[in-house]
Scaffold this motif. Structure first.
Motif, PDB file in Angstrom:
ATOM      1  N   ASP B 163       0.830  -1.204   0.000  1.00  0.00           N
ATOM      2  CA  ASP B 163       0.000   0.000   0.000  1.00  0.00           C
ATOM      3  C   ASP B 163       0.868   1.258   0.000  1.00  0.00           C
ATOM      4  O   ASP B 163       0.624   2.198  -0.759  1.00  0.00           O
ATOM      5  CB  ASP B 163      -0.895   0.018   1.244  1.00  0.00           C
ATOM      6  CG  ASP B 163      -1.956  -1.072   1.163  1.00  0.00           C
ATOM      7  OD1 ASP B 163      -2.118  -1.629   0.056  1.00  0.00           O
ATOM      8  OD2 ASP B 163      -2.604  -1.355   2.182  1.00  0.00           O
ATOM      9  N   GLU B 164       1.902   1.238   0.837  1.00  0.00           N
ATOM     10  CA  GLU B 164       2.781   2.407   0.930  1.00  0.00           C
ATOM     11  C   GLU B 164       3.453   2.688  -0.402  1.00  0.00           C
ATOM     12  O   GLU B 164       3.460   3.823  -0.886  1.00  0.00           O
ATOM     13  CB  GLU B 164       3.876   2.154   1.975  1.00  0.00           C
ATOM     14  CG  GLU B 164       3.449   2.430   3.398  1.00  0.00           C
ATOM     15  CD  GLU B 164       4.524   1.936   4.365  1.00  0.00           C
ATOM     16  OE1 GLU B 164       4.152   1.425   5.428  1.00  0.00           O
ATOM     17  OE2 GLU B 164       5.725   2.052   4.025  1.00  0.00           O
ATOM     18  N   VAL B 165       4.003   1.646  -0.979  1.00  0.00           N
ATOM     19  CA  VAL B 165       4.726   1.835  -2.232  1.00  0.00           C
ATOM     20  C   VAL B 165       3.789   2.363  -3.314  1.00  0.00           C
ATOM     21  O   VAL B 165       4.138   3.279  -4.065  1.00  0.00           O
ATOM     22  CB  VAL B 165       5.383   0.514  -2.678  1.00  0.00           C
ATOM     23  CG1 VAL B 165       5.940   0.654  -4.065  1.00  0.00           C
ATOM     24  CG2 VAL B 165       6.478   0.123  -1.710  1.00  0.00           C
ATOM     25  N   VAL B 166       2.576   1.808  -3.343  1.00  0.00           N
ATOM     26  CA  VAL B 166       1.632   2.257  -4.362  1.00  0.00           C
ATOM     27  C   VAL B 166       1.314   3.740  -4.168  1.00  0.00           C
ATOM     28  O   VAL B 166       1.283   4.518  -5.129  1.00  0.00           O
ATOM     29  CB  VAL B 166       0.343   1.409  -4.311  1.00  0.00           C
ATOM     30  CG1 VAL B 166      -0.757   2.049  -5.151  1.00  0.00           C
ATOM     31  CG2 VAL B 166       0.625   0.008  -4.807  1.00  0.00           C
ATOM     32  N   SER B 167       1.130   4.150  -2.909  1.00  0.00           N
ATOM     33  CA  SER B 167       0.795   5.560  -2.704  1.00  0.00           C
ATOM     34  C   SER B 167       2.002   6.448  -3.007  1.00  0.00           C
ATOM     35  O   SER B 167       1.850   7.591  -3.451  1.00  0.00           O
ATOM     36  CB  SER B 167       0.282   5.790  -1.287  1.00  0.00           C
ATOM     37  OG  SER B 167       1.294   5.490  -0.373  1.00  0.00           O
ATOM     38  N   GLU B 168       3.203   5.918  -2.784  1.00  0.00           N
ATOM     39  CA  GLU B 168       4.396   6.696  -3.163  1.00  0.00           C
ATOM     40  C   GLU B 168       4.472   6.879  -4.679  1.00  0.00           C
ATOM     41  O   GLU B 168       4.857   7.930  -5.176  1.00  0.00           O
ATOM     42  CB  GLU B 168       5.664   5.978  -2.714  1.00  0.00           C
ATOM     43  CG  GLU B 168       6.103   6.288  -1.306  1.00  0.00           C
ATOM     44  CD  GLU B 168       7.223   5.358  -0.893  1.00  0.00           C
ATOM     45  OE1 GLU B 168       8.087   5.056  -1.737  1.00  0.00           O
ATOM     46  OE2 GLU B 168       7.220   4.911   0.266  1.00  0.00           O
ATOM     47  N   ILE B 175      -0.270   2.857 -12.470  1.00  0.00           N
ATOM     48  CA  ILE B 175      -0.213   1.520 -11.872  1.00  0.00           C
ATOM     49  C   ILE B 175      -1.408   0.693 -12.348  1.00  0.00           C
ATOM     50  O   ILE B 175      -2.551   1.133 -12.266  1.00  0.00           O
ATOM     51  CB  ILE B 175      -0.216   1.613 -10.341  1.00  0.00           C
ATOM     52  CG1 ILE B 175       0.986   2.433  -9.880  1.00  0.00           C
ATOM     53  CG2 ILE B 175      -0.195   0.221  -9.715  1.00  0.00           C
ATOM     54  CD1 ILE B 175       0.971   2.755  -8.417  1.00  0.00           C
ATOM     55  N   VAL B 176      -1.117  -0.485 -12.867  1.00  0.00           N
ATOM     56  CA  VAL B 176      -2.186  -1.419 -13.220  1.00  0.00           C
ATOM     57  C   VAL B 176      -2.010  -2.641 -12.339  1.00  0.00           C
ATOM     58  O   VAL B 176      -0.943  -3.258 -12.329  1.00  0.00           O
ATOM     59  CB  VAL B 176      -2.123  -1.823 -14.710  1.00  0.00           C
ATOM     60  CG1 VAL B 176      -3.279  -2.752 -15.037  1.00  0.00           C
ATOM     61  CG2 VAL B 176      -2.146  -0.607 -15.594  1.00  0.00           C
ATOM     62  N   MET B 177      -3.034  -2.960 -11.567  1.00  0.00           N
ATOM     63  CA  MET B 177      -2.899  -3.995 -10.556  1.00  0.00           C
ATOM     64  C   MET B 177      -3.983  -5.048 -10.755  1.00  0.00           C
ATOM     65  O   MET B 177      -5.160  -4.723 -10.808  1.00  0.00           O
ATOM     66  CB  MET B 177      -3.047  -3.334  -9.191  1.00  0.00           C
ATOM     67  CG  MET B 177      -2.623  -4.187  -8.030  1.00  0.00           C
ATOM     68  SD  MET B 177      -3.059  -3.419  -6.473  1.00  0.00           S
ATOM     69  CE  MET B 177      -1.988  -2.015  -6.430  1.00  0.00           C
TER      70      MET B 177
END
Lengths: 40, 201, 215, 296
Positions: B163-168, B175-177
């Motif tokens: 979650d942190e990395v994605v928000s960074e 981002i495609v997840m």
């Protein structure tokens, strides 16, 4: 190459011809059978 | 560039089965996109096509304006894929594995593996491998991040890390997840898609 | 890239020892085919050396792609992006070095078992280097192909052996001349043939490798 | 579904008839005192025959869909058998025995045509491999499989005939003659490719890999030839080309065209089978969305 004349040898000729013709014939028959199965 | 990812009628078959059928979707630049769907719905196939690991049989997709069919080199430069394959060499240690992609020191600390950096990968657990794969993705500094099941096999701490990395990364990259954690990701995803039987629902 | 390959090979050096023992054992076994006839053994020593190296090389080659396929690391490399040529040449050079090392390590075994002390050590080393380069180029390509298959142990030799007939022939001839003496300097023309083979295969296989590993 | 693009059979037939005309019909007529050469010199005749024969065969091979019933392939096979029988009859019973080799030399009338056509089939396979790598069209994959298989068959027969011929003339079944050895290597190399095709299940990989392997193996063949020749240079024995009179080349050419026709027909049939297999393996065209929904 040998210097002398090779005499006889018809059996070798027949062997070569019949081998070739036989192999090609068998292969051809198998091809025709398989193709017929597809086309139908 | 308005859309970082623009998928246009992509289809892909495995043998006699169509894994993806005429999927079209677009993800705006800088957005976080979620792709949901049950197992075998085509999520991984779509991400692998976007990363140019496989080619689409029909249709084309643009990543950063480059075609995944024709401009594969350019697409590869922009993207990084977190696949369900770890892409790691078992015989090498974490540092050596990462140094193929860039300078490993910073990211190793970021994913919490600095202490184990010298151990060979063959001694790693599944969760640690996942973290290391994550580090690899970060190292590539991609403009388009393709994450296939990023939460799989991770502990709760690992969940927070993702979650942190994605928000960074938000804003800096698109981002495609692909994920099963629909509720968790649903909270922060900007665009949501759902695949079923290889088709967009 | 090359550093990674060498590192990989260094980490699996136990493997190298095993392959070396395999090669040495096959050299020992070949001598039983001839019997205790020292003249014949000396005459055929070059052929046996290369056969032993060839058999060992299939092990080395298929092993070199094992690490790549385990976690699809090869695909990871391609997506960085790395050009397939870079991957191919790094791997081929690494395999080349390993095979050359293996060949050099097998020479003392050959000398002891077959009483075949080489007349010209420099020439022998050159031939081993060139010959293993000839083996590694098509070998790496085919190993990359067959590594993705279940029947890899069967298919690699099946595809690989007929191809390297010229390289093997030239290597055996040149080695044999280096061992038994070369009064008419025929070894030079065999080395030329070997070099030509190496040049053709290093360029052709490099071109085609991308098609083999990309999907 | 394979889209059948119908192509006219006429140009191929015209080319092959032209080839057969200058290949052996002129000489045959000459044998019975007729001149139908239109004043063209023998050298030019041979050139026309060879070029028209190859171009005609290739025309048939690249349009292996002359009607879905494959009438053209069947016609070619029948035509080929006729030529081959005629040529063999002529070669076995009409042509005189050769001065040195006697009757055994008659093997040549089947041996040389096999060699030419085997090489031609493998070369066509090589071309298919190159075209497939550039165009990724399944048609070329099927043609590759067919021509390699027929080429391997002919080369294998070539090896056997060579061995049969070697026994009475050289006294051994096998001689490490460059041609014999090269053919043997060629058979093994391409057999390996056929085996590869059996082992790979994914059709795309199979096609790409066998194309790559075909290109490499084809490039290898001349290198093998020269290296074996070099290896053998000390006891090299090659039959020197002698001035062949029409009585010798007539059956040779008849058989050459016979085998050419048979080979072309076989490749066409075989590639049809190969295409059927690919079609079975690949997914059918995308079902419409509605059908998908119903299937769920």
């Amino acid at each position: 190459m040998n210097t002398g004349v090779v005499t006889g040898g018809w059996s070798y000729v027949w062997a070569a011809y019949s081998l070739t013709a036989g192999a090609l014939f068998l292969y051809g028959v198998s091809l025709f059978v398989r193709v017929r199965r597809i086309v139908q | 560039m308005e859309f970082a990812v623009d998928v246009r009628g992509v289809s892909r078959r495995y043998g006699r089965r169509w894994a993806l059928a005429e999927v079209s979707l677009a993800v705006p630049t800088g957005a976080v996109a979620m792709i949901a769907g049950s197992n075998g719905s085509g999520k991984s196939t779509l991400l692998r096509i976007l990363a140019t690991a496989i080619r689409p049989d029909l249709g084309d997709a643009l990543v950063g304006g480059f075609s995944v069919k024709k401009e594969r080199e350019d697409v590869r430069r922009l993207t990084a894929l977190l696949s369900h394959y770890s892409y790691l060499y078992e015989a090498l240690n974490a540092r050596e594995n990462l140094s193929l992609f860039g300078d490993p020191n910073a990211v190793l600390a970021r994913v919490g593996l600095a202490a184990r950096a010298e151990d060979p990968i063959s001694s790693y657990s599944a969760g640690m491998r996942k973290r290391l794969s994550f580090a690899r993705v970060l190292l590539q500094q991609p403009k388009v991040v393709l994450l296939d099941e990023p939460y799989g096999q991770l502990d709760p701490e690992g969940f927070r890390l993702v979650d942190e990395v994605v928000s960074e990364l938000r804003g800096k990259a698109t981002i495609v997840m692909a994920t099963h954690q629909v509720e968790r990701v649903g909270k922060f995803a900007d665009v949501k898609f759902e695949l079923a039987q290889g088709r967009l629902r | 890239m090359l550093r990674k390959e060498l590192l990989l090979q260094w980490r699996t050096r136990a493997q190298f020892m095993a392959v070396f023992v395999f090669g040495a054992a096959s050299l020992l076994l070949f001598s039983f085919a001839i019997g205790p006839n020292s003249v014949a053994l000396r005459t055929f020593s070059a052929g046996f050396l290369w056969l032993g190296l060839l058999l060992s090389s299939t092990l080395t080659l298929s092993e070199s792609f094992h690490a790549e396929m385990e976690n699809r690391a090869l695909e990871g490399l391609l997506l960085i992006p790395t050009s397939p040529q870079a991957i191919y040449y790094a791997k081929t050079i690494a395999n080349w070095l390993q095979l050359a090392l293996l060949g050099i390590a097998l020479v003392p075994v050959m000398v002891v078992l077959y009483d075949a002390g080489p007349q010209s050590i420099g020439r022998l080393l050159l031939v081993i280097l060139l010959g293993s380069a000839g083996l590694s180029a098509p070998g790496t390509l085919y190993a990359g192909m067959t590594a993705q298959l279940r029947a890899k142990q069967t298919l690699l030799p099946l595809l690989f052996f007929p191809l390297i007939v010229p390289a093997l022939l030239a290597s055996v001839k040149a080695t044999s001349l280096a061992v038994l003496g070369d009064p008419m300097d025929q070894g030079r023309s065999w080395i030329t043939l070997l070099s030509a083979f190496v040049a053709i295969y290093w360029s052709l296989c490099g071109l085609l490798f991308g098609r083999v590993i990309e999907e | 579904m394979i889209v059948m693009r119908e192509r006219s059979i006429v140009p191929g037939i015209v080319l092959l008839l032209l080839a057969a005309w200058f290949g052996f019909a002129v000489a045959l007529a000459n044998h019975y005192g007729l001149d139908v050469s239109f004043g063209i010199s023998t050298g030019l005749q041979a050139a026309i025959a060879a070029i028209a024969g190859i171009v005609g065969a290739v025309y048939f091979l690249v349009s292996d869909n002359l009607g879905p019933s494959l009438k053209a392939a069947r016609l070619l096979v029948v035509l080929g058998i006729a030529c081959f029988l005629l040529g063999s009859w002529y070669g076995l019973f009409v042509a005189p025995p050769e001065k040195f080799m006697g009757q055994v030399q008659r093997i040549m009338y089947v041996h040389v045509p096999t060699a030419w056509n085997g090489l031609l089939a493998i070369t066509f396979g090589f071309v298919c491999a190159c075209v497939f790598l550039f165009k990724s069209d399944w048609k070329w994959d099927a043609r590759l499989e067919a021509s390699i298989e027929v080429g391997v068959l002919l080369s294998f027969l070539l090896c056997c005939q060579g061995a049969i011929w070697a026994k009475p003339t050289w006294g051994v079944w096998w001689d490490w003659d460059p041609r014999l050895t090269t053919t043997a290597v060629l058979v093994f190399a391409f057999l390996g490719i056929l085996a590869l095709r059996r082992f790979v299940e994914d059709p795309l990989r199979r096609a790409v890999w066998s194309s790559v392997a075909t290109i490499i193996a084809y490039v290898d063949v001349p290198i093998v030839y020269f290296s074996v020749k070099w290896w053998n240079s000390l006891h090299q024995q090659q039959s020197s080309p002698q001035t062949v009179s029409s009585q010798f080349y007539l059956p040779l050419r008849m058989n050459a065209f016979g085998v050419l026709f048979i080979m072309t027909g076989f490749i066409m049939l075989r590639s049809r089978i190969a295409r059927e297999r690919v079609e079975q393996e690949l997914a059918p065209p995308l079902p419409r969305a509605v059908e998908m929904q119903e299937a769920v």
